[in-house]
Design a protein around this motif. Structure first.
Motif, PDB file in Angstrom:
ATOM      1  N   LYS A   3     114.330  94.466  69.965  1.00 42.56           N
ATOM      2  CA  LYS A   3     114.533  93.162  69.342  1.00 42.56           C
ATOM      3  C   LYS A   3     113.302  92.885  68.494  1.00 42.56           C
ATOM      4  O   LYS A   3     112.181  92.824  69.015  1.00 42.56           O
ATOM      5  N   PRO A   5     110.429  91.036  66.329  1.00 42.28           N
ATOM      6  CA  PRO A   5     109.770  89.738  66.519  1.00 42.28           C
ATOM      7  C   PRO A   5     110.506  88.651  65.731  1.00 42.28           C
ATOM      8  O   PRO A   5     111.125  88.919  64.691  1.00 42.28           O
ATOM      9  N   SER A   6     110.446  87.437  66.211  1.00 41.51           N
ATOM     10  CA  SER A   6     111.229  86.347  65.617  1.00 41.51           C
ATOM     11  C   SER A   6     110.904  86.109  64.151  1.00 41.51           C
ATOM     12  O   SER A   6     111.797  85.793  63.362  1.00 41.51           O
ATOM     13  N   HIS A   7     109.649  86.282  63.738  1.00 42.43           N
ATOM     14  CA  HIS A   7     109.311  86.057  62.323  1.00 42.43           C
ATOM     15  C   HIS A   7     109.952  87.115  61.418  1.00 42.43           C
ATOM     16  O   HIS A   7     110.365  86.820  60.302  1.00 42.43           O
ATOM     17  N   ASN A   9     112.811  88.753  62.219  1.00 37.75           N
ATOM     18  CA  ASN A   9     114.231  88.445  62.271  1.00 37.75           C
ATOM     19  C   ASN A   9     114.562  87.277  61.333  1.00 37.75           C
ATOM     20  O   ASN A   9     115.552  87.306  60.607  1.00 37.75           O
ATOM     21  N   LYS A  10     113.725  86.257  61.322  1.00 35.78           N
ATOM     22  CA  LYS A  10     113.925  85.093  60.446  1.00 35.78           C
ATOM     23  C   LYS A  10     113.840  85.516  58.975  1.00 35.78           C
ATOM     24  O   LYS A  10     114.687  85.133  58.153  1.00 35.78           O
ATOM     25  N   ASN A  13     116.946  87.532  58.008  1.00 33.04           N
ATOM     26  CA  ASN A  13     118.109  86.656  57.880  1.00 33.04           C
ATOM     27  C   ASN A  13     118.056  85.856  56.582  1.00 33.04           C
ATOM     28  O   ASN A  13     119.095  85.646  55.933  1.00 33.04           O
ATOM     29  N   GLU A  14     116.870  85.417  56.184  1.00 36.72           N
ATOM     30  CA  GLU A  14     116.732  84.714  54.905  1.00 36.72           C
ATOM     31  C   GLU A  14     117.111  85.628  53.739  1.00 36.72           C
ATOM     32  O   GLU A  14     117.780  85.193  52.790  1.00 36.72           O
TER      33      GLU A  14
END
Length: 187
Positions: A3, A5-7, A9-10, A13-14
Motif C-alpha cells: 500500500k 504512502p497516503s501522499h 496515493n493522493k 489519484n489527482e
C-alpha cells in the motif's frame, strides 16, 4: 500487501482525475468535430482497407506465419508510438474512436499489413534489402505525406530518426515469419 504512502496515493489519484477530465474533453471534441471529418474517414479507411486487401491477396498457406510477423509489428510499433506520444515527440491529430489511442490506424493495420505484403512478395530478395526499401518508403514517403495531410505533427521528431526503427521492425518480423517452424501441437 503493498500500500503506497497516503501522499503518493493522493498524488496519483489527482493525476488520474486530470486524465479522466482530459479524456472526457477529447470524447466531446471527437463527437463534435472529428467524427465523419475527412481525417476520420481517412484514418478509418486505413484501419479497414489494408486488412480487406490482405485477406484476398495474402499467400493463404502462409497466413499464420505472416500473422506472427504482423502481430510483432503491431506490438512493437504500438509500444514505440506510445512512448513517442507520451514523451511529446509526435502527436496524432485524428482519432478513429475516442477511447483508443490515436495511432491504432497505423500500428494495427497499415504497418503490419504492409510488412506482411513485403515479406511475401519476391521472397528471394534478401530481407535486409526489403527492410531498407520499406524504411525508405515509410520514413521519407508515407510519414511526410500523412504529416502534410494533417494526420500528425512532429514537435520533437524528424523522419530520418524513424528510419532505423522501421528497419529493425521489418527485420524481426521477417525473421519470425521465415525462421519459425510451425509444427502440430498434437503429439
Amino acid at each position: 500487501m503493498f500500500k503506497p504512502p497516503s501522499h503518493i496515493n493522493k498524488a496519483l489519484n489527482e493525476q488520474y482525475d486530470v486524465i479522466d477530465k482530459a479524456n472526457t474533453k477529447v470524447a466531446e471534441l471527437w463527437k463534435d468535430e472529428i467524427i465523419f471529418s475527412f481525417g476520420w474517414w481517412g484514418a478509418t479507411m486505413l484501419v479497414i482497407v489494408p486488412w480487406i486487401v490482405w485477406i484476398f491477396y495474402r499467400k493463404k498457406d502462409s497466413t499464420h506465419r505472416l500473422l506472427l510477423g504482423g502481430i510483432w509489428a503491431m506490438f512493437i510499433a504500438t509500444w514505440l508510438d506510445y512512448i513517442g506520444v507520451a514523451m511529446g515527440l509526435w502527436r496524432y491529430n485524428v482519432k478513429t474512436m475516442p477511447v483508443i489511442p490515436d495511432f491504432i490506424a497505423w500500428d494495427f493495420s497499415l504497418m503490419p499489413v504492409t510488412i506482411m505484403f513485403f515479406i511475401q512478395v519476391k521472397p528471394t530478395i534478401k530481407p535486409v534489402y526489403k527492410a531498407i526499401f520499406f524504411s525508405l518508403l515509410t520514413s521519407f514517403g508515407a510519414e511526410p505525406f500523412f504529416k502534410w495531410l494533417g494526420f500528425f505533427d512532429y514537435p520533437s521528431w524528424h523522419y530520418i530518426a524513424s528510419f532505423p526503427f522501421y528497419i529493425a521492425i521489418y527485420m524481426v518480423a521477417s525473421k519470425l515469419v521465415n525462421g519459425s517452424k510451425f509444427n502440430s501441437l498434437h503429439s
